[in-house]
Design a protein around this motif. Sequence first.
Motif, mmCIF file in Angstrom:
data_model
loop_
_atom_site.group_PDB
_atom_site.id
_atom_site.type_symbol
_atom_site.label_atom_id
_atom_site.label_comp_id
_atom_site.label_asym_id
_atom_site.label_seq_id
_atom_site.Cartn_x
_atom_site.Cartn_y
_atom_site.Cartn_z
ATOM 1 N N PRO A 85 0.906 -1.271 -0.027
ATOM 2 C CA PRO A 85 -0.070 0.021 0.093
ATOM 3 C C PRO A 85 0.960 1.249 0.001
ATOM 4 O O PRO A 85 0.307 2.344 -0.565
ATOM 5 N N ASP A 86 1.933 1.254 0.635
ATOM 6 C CA ASP A 86 2.939 2.467 0.800
ATOM 7 C C ASP A 86 3.453 2.711 -0.840
ATOM 8 O O ASP A 86 3.444 3.834 -0.958
ATOM 9 N N ASN A 87 3.548 1.672 -1.488
ATOM 10 C CA ASN A 87 4.431 2.013 -2.884
ATOM 11 C C ASN A 87 2.992 2.412 -3.708
ATOM 12 O O ASN A 87 3.365 3.416 -4.592
ATOM 13 N N LYS A 88 2.014 1.998 -3.546
ATOM 14 C CA LYS A 88 0.632 2.716 -4.328
ATOM 15 C C LYS A 88 0.569 3.811 -4.020
ATOM 16 O O LYS A 88 0.383 4.844 -4.927
ATOM 17 N N GLN A 89 0.727 4.352 -2.699
ATOM 18 C CA GLN A 89 0.570 5.799 -2.414
ATOM 19 C C GLN A 89 1.383 6.529 -2.958
ATOM 20 O O GLN A 89 1.301 7.865 -3.267
ATOM 21 N N MET A 90 2.697 6.293 -2.876
ATOM 22 C CA MET A 90 3.886 6.587 -3.490
ATOM 23 C C MET A 90 3.665 6.995 -5.096
ATOM 24 O O MET A 90 4.029 8.153 -5.578
ATOM 25 N N LEU A 91 3.168 5.982 -5.683
ATOM 26 C CA LEU A 91 3.020 6.280 -7.036
ATOM 27 C C LEU A 91 1.982 7.436 -7.444
ATOM 28 O O LEU A 91 1.991 8.214 -8.334
ATOM 29 N N PHE A 92 0.690 7.280 -6.391
ATOM 30 C CA PHE A 92 -0.259 8.380 -6.728
ATOM 31 C C PHE A 92 0.256 9.701 -6.115
ATOM 32 O O PHE A 92 0.011 10.660 -7.092
ATOM 33 N N ASP A 93 1.005 9.797 -5.182
ATOM 34 C CA ASP A 93 1.631 11.186 -5.037
ATOM 35 C C ASP A 93 2.773 11.706 -6.109
ATOM 36 O O ASP A 93 2.646 12.771 -6.370
ATOM 37 N N ARG A 94 3.385 10.688 -6.689
ATOM 38 C CA ARG A 94 4.379 11.094 -7.748
ATOM 39 C C ARG A 94 3.437 11.558 -8.972
ATOM 40 O O ARG A 94 3.722 12.709 -9.592
ATOM 41 N N MET A 95 2.442 10.803 -9.411
ATOM 42 C CA MET A 95 1.523 11.366 -10.380
ATOM 43 C C MET A 95 1.054 12.684 -10.096
ATOM 44 O O MET A 95 0.987 13.709 -10.788
ATOM 45 N N ARG A 96 0.564 13.071 -9.035
ATOM 46 C CA ARG A 96 -0.142 14.240 -8.599
ATOM 47 C C ARG A 96 1.023 15.370 -8.793
ATOM 48 O O ARG A 96 0.752 16.284 -9.256
ATOM 49 N N GLU A 97 2.263 15.024 -8.352
ATOM 50 C CA GLU A 97 3.441 16.242 -8.409
ATOM 51 C C GLU A 97 3.772 16.373 -9.712
ATOM 52 O O GLU A 97 3.880 17.524 -10.092
ATOM 53 N N ASP A 98 3.916 15.221 -10.440
ATOM 54 C CA ASP A 98 3.960 15.634 -11.825
ATOM 55 C C ASP A 98 3.132 16.180 -12.659
ATOM 56 O O ASP A 98 3.193 17.024 -13.733
ATOM 57 N N MET A 99 1.794 16.298 -12.238
ATOM 58 C CA MET A 99 0.870 16.869 -12.881
ATOM 59 C C MET A 99 0.471 18.558 -12.529
ATOM 60 O O MET A 99 -0.358 19.045 -13.073
ATOM 61 N N THR A 100 1.135 18.674 -11.472
ATOM 62 C CA THR A 100 1.203 20.101 -10.983
ATOM 63 C C THR A 100 1.373 21.330 -11.933
ATOM 64 O O THR A 100 0.935 22.299 -12.037
ATOM 65 N N LYS A 101 2.291 20.880 -13.042
ATOM 66 C CA LYS A 101 2.671 21.939 -14.152
ATOM 67 C C LYS A 101 1.752 21.885 -15.300
ATOM 68 O O LYS A 101 2.023 22.779 -16.098
#
Length: 518
Positions: free
Chosen positions: A376-392
């Motif tokens: 679950p921690d890895n899934k959350q890390m991936l979700f956070d990464r996608m949100r960060e990438d999409m901020t631009k």
Amino acid sequence: MAVSNDLILNVTPSEIAIALLEEKQLLELNKEKSNLQFSVGDIYLGKVKKIMPGLNAAFVDVGYEKDAFLHYLDLGPQFKTLCKYVNVHVSRKGKPVGIASFKAEQDLDKNGKITDVLTSGQVVMVQIAKEPISTKGPRLGSEISIAGRNMVLIPFSNKISISQKISSNEEKKRLKRLMQSIIPEGFGVIMRTAAEGKKVAVLDAELQGLIKKWESAFEKFRSITIPSLLVSEIDRTSAILRDLLTVSFSNIWINDEAIFHDIRSYIATIAPEKEKIVKLYTGGVPIFEQFGIEKQIKALFGKTVSFKSGAYLIIEHTEALHVIDVNSGNRSKASSDQESNALDVNLAAADEIARQLRLRDMGGIIVVDFIDMHNPDNKQMLFDRMREDMTKDRAKHNILPLSKFGLMQITRQRVRPEMHIHTNEKCPTCNGTGEIGPSILFDNELETQIAYLSREKKQTILTLKVHPFVAGYLNKGMFSKKLQWSFKYHCILRVKPTMAYTFMEYHIFDRHGDELTY
């Protein structure tokens, strides 16, 4: 260290292509046809063609081949006031009436019906909210707004809103006080992020310019036909510059002198400190090849996109949604731990997917099938990464966490047709037929054209543009084919490699750069 951002404009007779590079990596690509109509932001005077009570919407003729769609919820609260204001000008066709002295009507009921406010044949002022996409006509709204660099002007509204991206409460209060002191009665504004720190003189000058743009629309009523364009959004090139210039660009390169001066003047108006970054490109190599864009386009717009150590994406498009499949491919595993490898590939895939969404301007529903992970921690890390990438990403979007099947759902606003570039090339020798002529005679074909143009058309300076492999063959050796033909046909022959061409494609140009026909 500052990130290098470059904007490259490739101007051709039929279109302007605009590429945004970050650290030389292609992030956005926009293509604007020279005769583009019905752009987002354009304001039209249209006529209601058909009322659709079941959809609570109407179809409006704005001059496009298909009637445009206008939903009740997109009319805006001041729609009745706007209609009354338009009707006054349609009937009197004189000097525009000031908004401040115009009596406002009651706001529109959010739960009302389209039949309560519109009738077939009625004249309405509308604004393009979405450009024509596929088989659909434009999508319209009637809450009119006129966008500038630092603010968006909204007639018949008295609200002053401040961008949520301005974090300082003091700055928000300053901008609100400032605008309250200079904005005329009957107008509202939304202050954009770019307004942060701007002086009153700059904001007032822009405000007056936007109001003038609004008033000029009604001056056209004296000789107007319906449907008709009232206010044109600035072209896509300037609109992109207007929206992107919050970023600190290193360079803006343009290969057309007229547009170079236009853009430089525009930059000087909205951001004088950035005027020097606008540069004219005069090199002999096509501008997209010079900056490595042509090669990136070929690599990034196909069905399969490689991104890290053999891993790749497969991108499929349907009418309803887009599907992206993440594959590890023949990637050499740094660890025997499958979970770690899956996380590593998925994180890199998230970076590339965010880039692809901007690059192709994909909209609607996007479903991403990541490599399965159990932690679950890895899934959350991936979700956070996608949100960060999409901020631009400037388009409105929403991202949902991974489902139990390992799928991530993304919705992204689409207001223009998606960018489609076919990277697969038709076989240059058989032209898709499966049968080829003798390729050994290709140089004879080129020589025949050179002979005809030099002898019959009296051309003394010729430029032959071909695929780099063919150019290498023609330029090879001390007494190359190029040199032989120059002496034989008494002309100056230049051979230039062009990466964008297919293997057997060629074009010949005169001394002025105009293509010659034979």
